[in-house]
Structures are given as structure tokens and as C-alpha cells.
Design a protein around this motif. Structure first.
Motif, PDB file in Angstrom:
ATOM      1  N   HIS A 109     -17.029  -5.367  -2.814  1.00 36.47           N
ATOM      2  CA  HIS A 109     -15.594  -6.650  -4.112  1.00 36.47           C
ATOM      3  C   HIS A 109     -15.509  -7.010  -5.109  1.00 36.47           C
ATOM      4  O   HIS A 109     -14.705  -6.415  -5.630  1.00 36.47           O
ATOM      5  CB  HIS A 109     -15.700  -7.995  -3.092  1.00 36.47           C
ATOM      6  CG  HIS A 109     -15.305  -8.139  -1.689  1.00 36.47           C
ATOM      7  ND1 HIS A 109     -15.535  -9.261  -0.662  1.00 36.47           N
ATOM      8  CD2 HIS A 109     -15.376  -7.454  -0.359  1.00 36.47           C
ATOM      9  CE1 HIS A 109     -16.272  -8.800   0.816  1.00 36.47           C
ATOM     10  NE2 HIS A 109     -15.662  -7.226   0.674  1.00 36.47           N
ATOM     11  N   TYR A 110     -16.728  -6.614  -5.715  1.00 34.61           N
ATOM     12  CA  TYR A 110     -16.831  -7.241  -7.237  1.00 34.61           C
ATOM     13  C   TYR A 110     -18.099  -6.022  -7.833  1.00 34.61           C
ATOM     14  O   TYR A 110     -19.165  -6.158  -6.663  1.00 34.61           O
ATOM     15  CB  TYR A 110     -17.348  -8.731  -7.215  1.00 34.61           C
ATOM     16  CG  TYR A 110     -15.586  -9.409  -7.795  1.00 34.61           C
ATOM     17  CD1 TYR A 110     -15.078  -9.974  -8.145  1.00 34.61           C
ATOM     18  CD2 TYR A 110     -15.883  -9.790  -6.388  1.00 34.61           C
ATOM     19  CE1 TYR A 110     -13.765 -10.432  -8.059  1.00 34.61           C
ATOM     20  CE2 TYR A 110     -13.775 -10.819  -6.210  1.00 34.61           C
ATOM     21  CZ  TYR A 110     -13.340 -10.912  -7.356  1.00 34.61           C
ATOM     22  OH  TYR A 110     -12.603 -12.329  -7.139  1.00 34.61           O
ATOM     23  N   PHE A 139     -11.681  -8.132   3.252  1.00 33.61           N
ATOM     24  CA  PHE A 139     -10.757  -8.653   1.463  1.00 33.61           C
ATOM     25  C   PHE A 139     -10.633  -7.544   1.395  1.00 33.61           C
ATOM     26  O   PHE A 139      -9.388  -7.097   0.840  1.00 33.61           O
ATOM     27  CB  PHE A 139     -12.203  -9.371   1.451  1.00 33.61           C
ATOM     28  CG  PHE A 139     -11.884  -9.461  -0.493  1.00 33.61           C
ATOM     29  CD1 PHE A 139     -10.638 -10.432  -0.426  1.00 33.61           C
ATOM     30  CD2 PHE A 139     -12.487  -8.847  -1.468  1.00 33.61           C
ATOM     31  CE1 PHE A 139     -10.427 -11.402  -1.937  1.00 33.61           C
ATOM     32  CE2 PHE A 139     -12.059 -10.177  -2.913  1.00 33.61           C
ATOM     33  CZ  PHE A 139     -10.732 -10.929  -2.463  1.00 33.61           C
ATOM     34  N   LEU A 140     -11.889  -6.170   1.319  1.00 28.78           N
ATOM     35  CA  LEU A 140     -11.019  -5.212   0.733  1.00 28.78           C
ATOM     36  C   LEU A 140      -9.473  -4.791   1.602  1.00 28.78           C
ATOM     37  O   LEU A 140      -8.926  -3.434   0.586  1.00 28.78           O
ATOM     38  CB  LEU A 140     -11.869  -3.919   0.877  1.00 28.78           C
ATOM     39  CG  LEU A 140     -12.939  -3.639   0.451  1.00 28.78           C
ATOM     40  CD1 LEU A 140     -14.260  -2.876   0.016  1.00 28.78           C
ATOM     41  CD2 LEU A 140     -12.762  -3.820  -1.754  1.00 28.78           C
ATOM     42  N   ASP A 141      -9.306  -4.934   2.773  1.00 27.83           N
ATOM     43  CA  ASP A 141      -8.066  -4.358   3.380  1.00 27.83           C
ATOM     44  C   ASP A 141      -7.326  -5.032   2.435  1.00 27.83           C
ATOM     45  O   ASP A 141      -5.859  -4.989   2.636  1.00 27.83           O
ATOM     46  CB  ASP A 141      -8.034  -4.107   4.857  1.00 27.83           C
ATOM     47  CG  ASP A 141      -8.724  -3.647   5.784  1.00 27.83           C
ATOM     48  OD1 ASP A 141      -9.818  -1.922   5.051  1.00 27.83           O
ATOM     49  OD2 ASP A 141      -9.337  -3.844   6.712  1.00 27.83           O
ATOM     50  N   GLN A 142      -7.163  -6.874   1.911  1.00 29.45           N
ATOM     51  CA  GLN A 142      -6.217  -7.259   1.847  1.00 29.45           C
ATOM     52  C   GLN A 142      -5.802  -7.018   0.746  1.00 29.45           C
ATOM     53  O   GLN A 142      -5.178  -7.120   0.044  1.00 29.45           O
ATOM     54  CB  GLN A 142      -7.425  -8.879   2.043  1.00 29.45           C
ATOM     55  CG  GLN A 142      -6.767  -9.806   2.612  1.00 29.45           C
ATOM     56  CD  GLN A 142      -8.214 -10.630   3.213  1.00 29.45           C
ATOM     57  OE1 GLN A 142      -8.148 -11.049   2.127  1.00 29.45           O
ATOM     58  NE2 GLN A 142      -8.357 -11.235   4.643  1.00 29.45           N
ATOM     59  N   ARG A 199      -6.081  -3.840  -0.595  1.00 30.37           N
ATOM     60  CA  ARG A 199      -5.900  -2.647  -0.034  1.00 30.37           C
ATOM     61  C   ARG A 199      -4.121  -3.128  -0.158  1.00 30.37           C
ATOM     62  O   ARG A 199      -3.586  -2.464  -0.776  1.00 30.37           O
ATOM     63  CB  ARG A 199      -6.311  -1.900   1.043  1.00 30.37           C
ATOM     64  CG  ARG A 199      -7.272  -1.029  -0.088  1.00 30.37           C
ATOM     65  CD  ARG A 199      -8.068  -0.240   1.459  1.00 30.37           C
ATOM     66  NE  ARG A 199      -9.614   0.195   1.011  1.00 30.37           N
ATOM     67  CZ  ARG A 199     -10.303   0.000   1.231  1.00 30.37           C
ATOM     68  NH1 ARG A 199     -10.520  -1.002   2.787  1.00 30.37           N
ATOM     69  NH2 ARG A 199     -11.685   0.198   1.152  1.00 30.37           N
ATOM     70  N   VAL A 200      -3.871  -3.751   0.978  1.00 33.22           N
ATOM     71  CA  VAL A 200      -2.806  -4.026   1.489  1.00 33.22           C
ATOM     72  C   VAL A 200      -1.749  -4.700  -0.056  1.00 33.22           C
ATOM     73  O   VAL A 200      -0.970  -4.415  -0.152  1.00 33.22           O
ATOM     74  CB  VAL A 200      -2.608  -5.167   2.315  1.00 33.22           C
ATOM     75  CG1 VAL A 200      -1.057  -5.831   2.370  1.00 33.22           C
ATOM     76  CG2 VAL A 200      -3.125  -4.364   3.249  1.00 33.22           C
ATOM     77  N   PHE A 201      -2.342  -5.955  -1.232  1.00 36.15           N
ATOM     78  CA  PHE A 201      -1.752  -6.193  -1.705  1.00 36.15           C
ATOM     79  C   PHE A 201      -1.728  -4.958  -3.286  1.00 36.15           C
ATOM     80  O   PHE A 201      -0.389  -5.123  -3.564  1.00 36.15           O
ATOM     81  CB  PHE A 201      -2.928  -7.021  -2.804  1.00 36.15           C
ATOM     82  CG  PHE A 201      -2.422  -7.693  -4.130  1.00 36.15           C
ATOM     83  CD1 PHE A 201      -1.349  -8.762  -3.682  1.00 36.15           C
ATOM     84  CD2 PHE A 201      -3.132  -7.011  -5.028  1.00 36.15           C
ATOM     85  CE1 PHE A 201      -0.831  -9.571  -5.426  1.00 36.15           C
ATOM     86  CE2 PHE A 201      -2.785  -7.929  -6.639  1.00 36.15           C
ATOM     87  CZ  PHE A 201      -1.712  -8.695  -6.686  1.00 36.15           C
ATOM     88  N   VAL A 202      -2.659  -3.607  -3.836  1.00 39.91           N
ATOM     89  CA  VAL A 202      -2.408  -3.307  -4.713  1.00 39.91           C
ATOM     90  C   VAL A 202      -1.453  -2.186  -4.342  1.00 39.91           C
ATOM     91  O   VAL A 202      -0.666  -1.678  -5.009  1.00 39.91           O
ATOM     92  CB  VAL A 202      -3.137  -2.413  -4.955  1.00 39.91           C
ATOM     93  CG1 VAL A 202      -4.850  -3.757  -6.070  1.00 39.91           C
ATOM     94  CG2 VAL A 202      -4.266  -1.918  -3.456  1.00 39.91           C
ATOM     95  N   SER A 203      -0.786  -2.604  -3.226  1.00 39.00           N
ATOM     96  CA  SER A 203      -0.320  -0.811  -2.819  1.00 39.00           C
ATOM     97  C   SER A 203       1.544  -1.523  -1.904  1.00 39.00           C
ATOM     98  O   SER A 203       2.183  -0.900  -2.385  1.00 39.00           O
ATOM     99  CB  SER A 203       0.023  -0.237  -0.690  1.00 39.00           C
ATOM    100  OG  SER A 203      -0.741  -1.739   0.137  1.00 39.00           O
ATOM    101  N   SER A 204       1.141  -3.033  -2.720  1.00 40.93           N
ATOM    102  CA  SER A 204       2.655  -3.695  -2.064  1.00 40.93           C
ATOM    103  C   SER A 204       3.694  -3.582  -3.833  1.00 40.93           C
ATOM    104  O   SER A 204       2.791  -3.347  -4.578  1.00 40.93           O
ATOM    105  CB  SER A 204       2.360  -4.998  -1.726  1.00 40.93           C
ATOM    106  OG  SER A 204       1.783  -5.732  -2.574  1.00 40.93           O
ATOM    107  N   LYS A 205       5.119  -3.937  -3.412  1.00 37.89           N
ATOM    108  CA  LYS A 205       6.053  -4.355  -4.654  1.00 37.89           C
ATOM    109  C   LYS A 205       5.178  -5.420  -5.497  1.00 37.89           C
ATOM    110  O   LYS A 205       5.261  -7.065  -4.755  1.00 37.89           O
ATOM    111  CB  LYS A 205       7.397  -4.391  -4.384  1.00 37.89           C
ATOM    112  CG  LYS A 205       7.232  -2.847  -4.397  1.00 37.89           C
ATOM    113  CD  LYS A 205       7.095  -1.922  -5.128  1.00 37.89           C
ATOM    114  CE  LYS A 205       7.403  -0.523  -4.507  1.00 37.89           C
ATOM    115  NZ  LYS A 205       7.208   0.642  -5.142  1.00 37.89           N
ATOM    116  N   SER A 206       4.825  -5.858  -6.332  1.00 40.37           N
ATOM    117  CA  SER A 206       4.798  -7.113  -7.032  1.00 40.37           C
ATOM    118  C   SER A 206       5.887  -8.029  -6.409  1.00 40.37           C
ATOM    119  O   SER A 206       7.033  -7.373  -6.965  1.00 40.37           O
ATOM    120  CB  SER A 206       4.905  -6.563  -8.640  1.00 40.37           C
ATOM    121  OG  SER A 206       5.803  -6.120  -8.995  1.00 40.37           O
TER     122      SER A 206
END
Length: 181
Positions: A100-101, A169-172, A174-181
Motif C-alpha cells: 500500500h505504502y 485497498f490495492l483494488d480500490q 486500481r479502480v480509482f486511478v483508472s476512473s475519470k477525475s
């Protein structure tokens, strides 16, 4: 082991910039470590060099180990002196073993009355977003960072227990970085 016994132990300076700071959701861990003699507040501090500080999923803060990126600033935070036992507890919270970090060196300056001091403190560490997704997190943020994880920046933060439990958390992330802002 009490505070007196812990004083002789080797300590590491840890720069906190997000939820571990006073007034934020994970600060209770540092309070527990302080009561046990495994952490002590040193001073207000800031990164010596500009670094990206962004918010990811659920307004979780991430310091990115991407020095020299345009659009970032010196990041304000707090410096703590922590024992090896304290570091192990922080590593667990920050998901170091789960990517995660990652705990890496950071150069910081002590801040007095809102002013930067001249000398940088060497030997400090910070918990950075893991290198496996840091560049994607920077791109997802529009290459704009924050100077401080303030209550306004943290608005909308969702505590770990209140997040969907069916995704890691890593899945969360991945979903976040692949989504549009």
C-alpha cells in the motif's frame, strides 16, 4: 516497558503528513505509541523539497516519491521520534507488507512559527504511495498536489471500516486511478 526504558532505544524520525497528524482519524495510534513510550512528537516540519501530495480513493492522502515534478509544493506535516516497536505498528497501519505504502527516506526541515528553518533534517522517513501505482496516482490527480492535508483537503475522507470490504485497498486504488477525475 515504560517511557524511561524506551529512551535508550534507537529511534527513527517519521514525517507524518496525513491521517496520522494531530486532529485526523489515525492520530490515535500515535497517541497510543506516545503513551507506551514508543513515539514522541518532535516538531512541526515540512519536506525540504517539493513533493506531490494527492488524495486517492476515499480522500486518503498519498505522498508521492516523485521529486522535481512540476505542480507540487513543499508538504507540511509533523515529525515524530519512533522506536522499532512503534515503526512496526506504523508499518502495519500503512500496509507496507501489502504494497500500500513504502517507508523511504525524506529530507525535512523543522518549522518554527510557520517559518522554515535553514537546516534540513537527514535520516527521517515517510510513508510514500507504493511505486507500483504512484505515477498513475499523480496522473489521476491532474498533476496537481496539495501543500498540506488540511481539514478542507480531507473533507469526504472515509474511514477504513466504512469502506467497501469486498475490495482490497490495492483494488480500490486500481479502480480509482483508472476512473475519470
Amino acid at each position: 516497558m515504560g517511557a524511561a526504558a524506551a529512551e535508550g532505544e534507537k529511534r527513527t524520525l517519521v514525517f507524518t503528513y496525513g491521517t496520522l497528524k494531530r486532529g485526523f482519524s489515525n492520530h490515535g495510534l500515535l497517541q497510543d505509541l506516545t503513551r507506551a513510550g514508543d513515539a514522541a512528537f518532535v516538531a512541526a516540519a515540512a519536506t525540504a523539497e517539493p513533493l506531490p501530495l494527492v488524495c486517492g480513493p476515499y480522500r486518503v492522502p498519498f505522498l508521492l516519491n516523485l521529486p522535481g515534478e512540476h505542480g507540487c509544493q513543499r508538504v507540511k506535516g509533523e515529525l515524530y521520534s519512533v522506536t522499532a516497536r512503534g515503526l512496526a505498528r506504523l508499518d502495519e497501519l500503512e500496509g507496507v507488507s501489502r504494497a500500500h505504502y513504502e517507508r523511504l527516506p525524506v529530507s525535512v526541515v523543522v518549522v518554527v512559527d510557520g517559518e522554515r528553518e535553514a537546516a534540513a533534517t537527514e535520516g527521517a522517513v515517510a510513508y510514500y504511495a507504493h511505486r507500483g501505482y504512484a505515477a498513475e496516482m499523480w496522473a489521476r490527480s491532474g498533476r496537481r498536489g496539495h501543500a498540506e492535508y488540511s481539514p478542507a483537503v480531507a473533507a469526504g475522507y472515509v474511514r477504513r471500516v466504512d469502506r467497501p470490504q469486498h475490495l482490497t485497498f490495492l483494488d480500490q486504488i486500481r479502480v480509482f486511478v483508472s476512473s475519470k477525475s
